[in-house]
Design an enzyme around this catalytic site. Sequence first.
Site: not given
Length: 292
Positions: A47, A110, A140, A170
């Site tokens: 990110t 999405y 993630y 994470k």
Amino acid sequence: MDRPIAGVFCASVTPVTADLAPDHAAFVAHCRHLIEQGCDGVALLGTTGEANSFSGSERKALLEAAVSAGIAPDRLLPGTGVAAWSETVDLTRHALSLGVTRVVMLPPFYYKGISDDGLFAAYAEIAERVADPRLKVVLYHIPQFSGVPITFPVIERLRARYPDTFVGIKDSSGELNNMLALVERFPNFSVLAGADPLMLPLLRQGGAGCITATSNLVASDLAFIFRNHADPAKAAEVDAAQARVVAARTRVSQFAQIASIKTLLARSTGHANWANLRPPLLPLTAAEAAEL
């Protein structure tokens, strides 16, 4: 406790040139600096690295540049998760071809409101098609961005079927209680904080470290905390380092975080290009930069 992946990993920003192309030389120099500052590795193209603003070929080229420049493959944790699982397979295979065996993987993001069965099926498809025993995946979890939370039942199923592949997570939800619950429920699983100030309390309860944005600026403090948090003789120094980490995180959260980190890197390195971002993200305004 056996934690497959542990340490301080910088969620690296990605430098771009004035024409917004990835700046390979600046990125390699930044990787070297982070490792010199004590990072155990560099988690690129996440990110903070604006990964979803780069094409697959650009992402591959950046990883190739790092490896070709001598950054050890086992120090790199590229983000390979994208909306199309087939492209995730391709990016993951590419990383493995360079000797990079550890990746950070977003869920397909999405479609929202997907079932646990659907999310498990996507991750299982990736694991089956990559089909490489070297692969180690850090899931993630960043539902505020992805819109697709990685639930405990999905982790449980992935760990049961692919225990040597899905080795950590994470957690960028910002919820310490969720991280602590992950530590308790999944032994021998690396739970890594996605927010710098939460690494220390997570470590004290069995966490594995962090993959964080502010480590672009305070890597040495985070590394000191990681290595000394359990030493009573270093308690005061750890607390002082933690205070600096919290202050840095607070500072870069006044305005847009990625733009703030890049602005401060431009100032500290003397290279103005560090302040560049790829649209739709924009640099700080002159007034914001001055206040920062």
